[in-house]
Enzyme design. Structure first.
Site, mmCIF file in Angstrom:
data_model
loop_
_atom_site.group_PDB
_atom_site.id
_atom_site.type_symbol
_atom_site.label_atom_id
_atom_site.label_comp_id
_atom_site.label_asym_id
_atom_site.label_seq_id
_atom_site.Cartn_x
_atom_site.Cartn_y
_atom_site.Cartn_z
ATOM 1 N N GLU A 46 -4.354 34.984 31.775
ATOM 2 C CA GLU A 46 -5.260 33.865 31.397
ATOM 3 C C GLU A 46 -6.721 33.987 31.172
ATOM 4 O O GLU A 46 -7.155 34.900 31.536
ATOM 5 C CB GLU A 46 -5.037 32.744 32.649
ATOM 6 C CG GLU A 46 -3.829 32.103 32.515
ATOM 7 C CD GLU A 46 -3.001 32.374 33.810
ATOM 8 O OE1 GLU A 46 -1.835 31.935 33.936
ATOM 9 O OE2 GLU A 46 -3.346 33.480 34.666
ATOM 10 N N THR A 47 -7.268 33.242 30.080
ATOM 11 C CA THR A 47 -8.358 33.125 29.590
ATOM 12 C C THR A 47 -8.774 31.684 29.928
ATOM 13 O O THR A 47 -8.369 30.689 29.481
ATOM 14 C CB THR A 47 -8.723 33.671 28.198
ATOM 15 O OG1 THR A 47 -8.471 34.835 28.093
ATOM 16 C CG2 THR A 47 -10.095 33.315 28.000
#
Length: 300
Positions: A46-47
Protein backbone atom coordinates in the site's frame (compact mmCIF):
# COMPACT_ATOMS: atom_id res chain seq x y z
CA UNK A 1 6.62 20.02 -7.99
CA UNK A 2 8.53 18.14 -5.27
CA UNK A 3 6.27 16.00 -3.10
CA UNK A 4 7.73 14.69 0.16
CA UNK A 5 7.42 11.02 0.95
CA UNK A 6 8.45 8.73 3.79
CA UNK A 7 8.81 4.96 3.87
CA UNK A 8 8.18 3.00 7.05
CA UNK A 9 8.11 -0.58 8.25
CA UNK A 10 4.95 -1.38 10.20
CA UNK A 11 4.20 -4.16 12.73
CA UNK A 12 7.87 -4.51 13.60
CA UNK A 13 10.43 -3.11 16.04
CA UNK A 14 13.22 -3.63 13.49
CA UNK A 15 13.86 -1.91 10.16
CA UNK A 16 13.63 -4.09 7.05
CA UNK A 17 11.07 -6.36 8.67
CA UNK A 18 7.32 -6.00 9.03
CA UNK A 19 5.22 -4.53 6.24
CA UNK A 20 6.77 -1.65 4.24
CA UNK A 21 4.65 1.42 3.57
CA UNK A 22 5.08 4.58 1.50
CA UNK A 23 3.39 7.80 2.64
CA UNK A 24 3.19 10.73 0.19
CA UNK A 25 2.85 13.78 2.43
CA UNK A 26 2.15 16.44 -0.22
CA UNK A 27 -0.69 14.91 -2.21
CA UNK A 28 -2.83 17.98 -2.98
CA UNK A 29 -3.57 18.23 -6.69
CA UNK A 30 -2.99 14.57 -7.51
CA UNK A 31 -5.85 12.89 -9.35
CA UNK A 32 -6.88 9.23 -9.09
CA UNK A 33 -4.86 8.02 -12.06
CA UNK A 34 -1.73 9.81 -10.87
CA UNK A 35 -2.01 8.34 -7.37
CA UNK A 36 -2.54 4.87 -8.81
CA UNK A 37 0.54 5.30 -11.02
CA UNK A 38 2.64 6.45 -8.04
CA UNK A 39 1.46 3.45 -5.98
CA UNK A 40 2.46 1.16 -8.85
CA UNK A 41 5.85 2.89 -8.97
CA UNK A 42 6.49 2.27 -5.26
CA UNK A 43 5.14 -1.28 -5.78
CA UNK A 44 4.53 -1.83 -2.07
CA UNK A 45 1.40 -3.49 -0.74
CA UNK A 46 0.00 0.00 0.00
CA UNK A 47 0.87 3.65 -0.55
CA UNK A 48 -0.87 6.41 1.40
CA UNK A 49 -1.62 9.91 0.09
CA UNK A 50 -2.13 12.62 2.72
CA UNK A 51 -4.51 15.57 2.20
CA UNK A 52 -5.91 18.36 4.35
CA UNK A 53 -8.91 17.07 6.33
CA UNK A 54 -12.43 17.92 5.25
CA UNK A 55 -13.28 18.50 8.92
CA UNK A 56 -10.64 20.82 10.42
CA UNK A 57 -10.95 19.10 13.80
CA UNK A 58 -9.42 15.95 12.27
CA UNK A 59 -5.73 15.37 11.57
CA UNK A 60 -5.73 14.51 7.87
CA UNK A 61 -7.66 12.92 5.02
CA UNK A 62 -5.91 9.91 3.50
CA UNK A 63 -6.38 7.73 0.46
CA UNK A 64 -4.86 4.26 0.24
CA UNK A 65 -3.76 2.50 -2.94
CA UNK A 66 -2.32 -0.93 -3.68
CA UNK A 67 -0.34 -1.25 -6.93
CA UNK A 68 -3.65 -1.97 -8.73
CA UNK A 69 -6.58 -0.46 -6.84
CA UNK A 70 -7.75 1.92 -4.14
CA UNK A 71 -8.84 0.51 -0.76
CA UNK A 72 -11.48 2.11 1.48
CA UNK A 73 -9.55 1.05 4.58
CA UNK A 74 -6.33 -0.74 5.48
CA UNK A 75 -4.61 -1.42 8.77
CA UNK A 76 -0.87 -0.99 8.33
CA UNK A 77 -1.32 2.27 6.35
CA UNK A 78 -3.53 3.61 9.15
CA UNK A 79 -1.04 2.70 11.88
CA UNK A 80 1.99 3.88 9.93
CA UNK A 81 0.42 7.20 8.92
CA UNK A 82 -0.86 7.94 12.44
CA UNK A 83 2.58 7.33 13.95
CA UNK A 84 4.35 9.33 11.22
CA UNK A 85 2.09 12.39 11.44
CA UNK A 86 2.32 12.46 15.25
CA UNK A 87 6.12 12.18 15.06
CA UNK A 88 6.47 14.89 12.41
CA UNK A 89 3.92 17.39 13.67
CA UNK A 90 4.29 17.08 17.44
CA UNK A 91 7.42 15.07 18.18
CA UNK A 92 8.18 16.79 21.50
CA UNK A 93 4.64 16.32 22.75
CA UNK A 94 4.60 12.70 21.57
CA UNK A 95 7.74 12.05 23.64
CA UNK A 96 5.77 13.05 26.72
CA UNK A 97 2.35 11.50 26.13
CA UNK A 98 0.15 9.53 23.76
CA UNK A 99 -1.39 11.62 20.98
CA UNK A 100 -4.84 11.25 19.43
CA UNK A 101 -4.93 11.21 15.63
CA UNK A 102 -8.09 11.09 13.51
CA UNK A 103 -7.70 10.02 9.87
CA UNK A 104 -10.50 10.52 7.38
CA UNK A 105 -10.61 7.38 5.23
CA UNK A 106 -13.17 6.21 2.69
CA UNK A 107 -14.61 3.86 5.33
CA UNK A 108 -15.11 6.81 7.72
CA UNK A 109 -13.16 8.61 10.43
CA UNK A 110 -10.60 6.32 12.07
CA UNK A 111 -9.63 7.21 15.64
CA UNK A 112 -5.97 6.40 16.38
CA UNK A 113 -3.51 6.82 19.22
CA UNK A 114 0.22 7.28 18.61
CA UNK A 115 2.83 6.35 21.22
CA UNK A 116 6.47 7.17 21.81
CA UNK A 117 8.20 4.52 23.94
CA UNK A 118 11.61 5.32 25.31
CA UNK A 119 14.23 3.16 23.63
CA UNK A 120 11.69 1.45 21.39
CA UNK A 121 10.10 2.03 18.02
CA UNK A 122 7.10 4.28 17.58
CA UNK A 123 3.75 2.58 17.95
CA UNK A 124 0.12 3.27 17.16
CA UNK A 125 -3.24 1.62 17.39
CA UNK A 126 -6.72 2.41 16.13
CA UNK A 127 -10.29 1.60 16.99
CA UNK A 128 -12.13 -0.27 14.29
CA UNK A 129 -14.33 2.26 12.47
CA UNK A 130 -16.66 -0.59 11.54
CA UNK A 131 -17.14 -3.83 13.43
CA UNK A 132 -16.68 -6.98 11.33
CA UNK A 133 -19.63 -8.64 9.71
CA UNK A 134 -20.06 -11.97 7.98
CA UNK A 135 -20.61 -11.59 4.26
CA UNK A 136 -23.59 -13.07 2.48
CA UNK A 137 -22.94 -16.08 0.32
CA UNK A 138 -21.33 -19.46 0.78
CA UNK A 139 -17.53 -19.70 0.91
CA UNK A 140 -15.84 -21.84 -1.75
CA UNK A 141 -15.58 -25.53 -0.94
CA UNK A 142 -12.54 -26.96 0.79
CA UNK A 143 -11.66 -28.73 -2.46
CA UNK A 144 -11.70 -25.43 -4.38
CA UNK A 145 -9.66 -23.68 -1.69
CA UNK A 146 -7.13 -26.49 -1.43
CA UNK A 147 -6.62 -26.51 -5.19
CA UNK A 148 -6.13 -22.73 -5.30
CA UNK A 149 -3.36 -22.78 -2.69
CA UNK A 150 -1.64 -26.08 -3.44
CA UNK A 151 -2.98 -27.88 -0.37
CA UNK A 152 -5.11 -30.94 0.33
CA UNK A 153 -8.69 -30.66 1.65
CA UNK A 154 -7.53 -32.51 4.79
CA UNK A 155 -5.17 -29.58 5.50
CA UNK A 156 -8.11 -27.21 6.04
CA UNK A 157 -10.08 -26.61 9.22
CA UNK A 158 -9.21 -26.97 12.90
CA UNK A 159 -11.30 -26.99 16.05
CA UNK A 160 -14.59 -25.27 15.22
CA UNK A 161 -12.98 -23.17 12.48
CA UNK A 162 -14.26 -23.51 8.90
CA UNK A 163 -13.74 -21.28 5.83
CA UNK A 164 -15.70 -18.04 6.14
CA UNK A 165 -16.20 -14.63 4.54
CA UNK A 166 -15.94 -11.50 6.69
CA UNK A 167 -15.32 -7.80 6.21
CA UNK A 168 -14.52 -4.81 8.41
CA UNK A 169 -14.05 -2.47 5.46
CA UNK A 170 -12.25 -4.86 3.09
CA UNK A 171 -13.53 -8.34 2.21
CA UNK A 172 -11.56 -11.50 3.01
CA UNK A 173 -11.94 -15.22 2.59
CA UNK A 174 -10.66 -16.68 5.86
CA UNK A 175 -9.10 -20.11 5.51
CA UNK A 176 -8.26 -22.10 8.65
CA UNK A 177 -5.28 -24.41 8.15
CA UNK A 178 -4.57 -27.36 10.42
CA UNK A 179 -0.87 -26.84 11.09
CA UNK A 180 2.16 -24.59 10.77
CA UNK A 181 3.64 -27.10 8.34
CA UNK A 182 0.59 -26.99 6.07
CA UNK A 183 0.33 -23.20 5.99
CA UNK A 184 4.03 -23.07 5.13
CA UNK A 185 3.35 -25.27 2.10
CA UNK A 186 0.59 -23.00 0.78
CA UNK A 187 1.26 -21.32 -2.55
CA UNK A 188 0.03 -17.79 -3.32
CA UNK A 189 -3.14 -17.89 -5.37
CA UNK A 190 -6.82 -17.03 -5.55
CA UNK A 191 -10.00 -19.09 -5.62
CA UNK A 192 -11.70 -18.92 -9.00
CA UNK A 193 -15.27 -17.66 -8.76
CA UNK A 194 -15.08 -16.72 -5.08
CA UNK A 195 -17.91 -14.55 -3.79
CA UNK A 196 -17.97 -11.03 -2.36
CA UNK A 197 -16.14 -9.16 -5.13
CA UNK A 198 -13.09 -11.43 -5.20
CA UNK A 199 -11.98 -11.09 -1.58
CA UNK A 200 -8.35 -11.55 -0.66
CA UNK A 201 -7.45 -14.82 1.08
CA UNK A 202 -6.26 -14.87 4.70
CA UNK A 203 -4.90 -18.27 5.71
CA UNK A 204 -4.40 -18.85 9.43
CA UNK A 205 -3.55 -21.56 11.92
CA UNK A 206 -3.66 -21.88 15.69
CA UNK A 207 -0.06 -23.16 15.69
CA UNK A 208 2.50 -20.37 15.99
CA UNK A 209 6.19 -20.01 15.24
CA UNK A 210 6.72 -17.59 18.13
CA UNK A 211 5.87 -18.03 21.79
CA UNK A 212 3.08 -15.66 22.75
CA UNK A 213 1.35 -15.54 19.37
CA UNK A 214 -2.24 -16.77 19.15
CA UNK A 215 -2.30 -17.31 15.38
CA UNK A 216 0.10 -17.61 12.45
CA UNK A 217 -1.18 -16.16 9.16
CA UNK A 218 -0.47 -15.55 5.48
CA UNK A 219 -2.43 -13.28 3.09
CA UNK A 220 -2.68 -13.53 -0.71
CA UNK A 221 -4.31 -10.86 -2.91
CA UNK A 222 -3.16 -11.17 -6.55
CA UNK A 223 -6.19 -9.19 -7.77
CA UNK A 224 -4.90 -6.25 -5.71
CA UNK A 225 -1.40 -6.57 -7.14
CA UNK A 226 -0.18 -8.13 -3.87
CA UNK A 227 1.15 -11.67 -4.33
CA UNK A 228 1.66 -12.05 -0.57
CA UNK A 229 1.40 -9.44 2.18
CA UNK A 230 3.77 -9.41 5.17
CA UNK A 231 1.10 -8.05 7.56
CA UNK A 232 -2.54 -7.18 6.96
CA UNK A 233 -4.28 -4.96 9.50
CA UNK A 234 -7.60 -4.83 7.63
CA UNK A 235 -7.67 -8.64 7.62
CA UNK A 236 -6.88 -8.68 11.34
CA UNK A 237 -9.81 -6.28 11.84
CA UNK A 238 -12.20 -8.63 10.02
CA UNK A 239 -10.56 -11.59 11.80
CA UNK A 240 -12.07 -10.27 15.03
CA UNK A 241 -15.36 -11.55 13.62
CA UNK A 242 -13.81 -14.94 12.88
CA UNK A 243 -12.50 -15.25 16.44
CA UNK A 244 -15.90 -14.38 17.88
CA UNK A 245 -17.74 -16.75 15.54
CA UNK A 246 -15.57 -19.83 16.11
CA UNK A 247 -13.70 -19.35 19.41
CA UNK A 248 -16.50 -17.58 21.28
CA UNK A 249 -14.32 -15.72 23.80
CA UNK A 250 -15.93 -14.83 27.12
CA UNK A 251 -16.97 -11.38 28.26
CA UNK A 252 -14.16 -8.94 28.99
CA UNK A 253 -11.04 -7.62 27.29
CA UNK A 254 -8.89 -9.95 25.17
CA UNK A 255 -5.45 -9.29 23.65
CA UNK A 256 -4.27 -11.55 20.83
CA UNK A 257 -1.10 -11.44 18.73
CA UNK A 258 -1.23 -12.49 15.08
CA UNK A 259 2.13 -13.29 13.48
CA UNK A 260 2.49 -12.91 9.73
CA UNK A 261 5.20 -12.47 7.09
CA UNK A 262 7.55 -15.12 8.52
CA UNK A 263 7.61 -17.12 5.27
CA UNK A 264 8.62 -13.92 3.43
CA UNK A 265 11.46 -13.05 5.80
CA UNK A 266 9.45 -10.02 6.99
CA UNK A 267 8.26 -11.12 10.46
CA UNK A 268 5.35 -9.01 11.65
CA UNK A 269 3.35 -8.92 14.89
CA UNK A 270 -0.20 -7.53 14.86
CA UNK A 271 -1.91 -6.76 18.17
CA UNK A 272 -5.66 -7.45 18.08
CA UNK A 273 -7.73 -6.27 21.03
CA UNK A 274 -11.33 -7.42 21.60
CA UNK A 275 -14.05 -6.14 23.92
CA UNK A 276 -16.79 -8.72 24.49
CA UNK A 277 -20.03 -7.86 26.29
CA UNK A 278 -22.99 -10.21 26.72
CA UNK A 279 -21.30 -12.63 24.34
CA UNK A 280 -21.05 -10.10 21.50
CA UNK A 281 -18.18 -8.09 20.07
CA UNK A 282 -18.61 -4.47 21.17
CA UNK A 283 -15.26 -3.04 20.08
CA UNK A 284 -11.87 -3.95 18.70
CA UNK A 285 -8.46 -2.37 18.17
CA UNK A 286 -5.49 -3.04 15.89
CA UNK A 287 -2.01 -1.97 16.94
CA UNK A 288 1.66 -2.35 16.19
CA UNK A 289 5.12 -0.82 16.08
CA UNK A 290 6.43 1.52 13.36
CA UNK A 291 10.02 2.10 12.20
CA UNK A 292 10.95 5.10 10.02
CA UNK A 293 13.16 3.88 7.16
CA UNK A 294 13.68 6.56 4.48
CA UNK A 295 12.55 9.94 3.26
CA UNK A 296 12.73 11.78 -0.05
CA UNK A 297 10.72 13.63 -2.63
CA UNK A 298 8.91 12.81 -5.84
CA UNK A 299 9.60 15.31 -8.64
CA UNK A 300 6.04 15.24 -9.98
Amino acid sequence: MPRRFQTLDVFTETALAGNPLAVVLDAEGLDDSRMQAIAAEFNLSETVFVFEPRNPINTARVRIFTPRRELPFAGHPTIGTAALLAHQRAGDLLAAQDLGIVLEEAVGDVVCSARHRQGKALAAYFELPKLPERLAGTPPSKAQIAEAFGLEPKDLGFGAHEPSLFTAGAAYLFVPVRSLDAIGRAKPGAVAGSAADDPAAFLYTGEAARSGSAYHARMFAPAWGVTEDPATGSAAAAFAGVVCAFDRPGDGEHALTIEQGFKMGRPSLIALGLTIEAGALRGATIGGSVVLVSSGSLDL
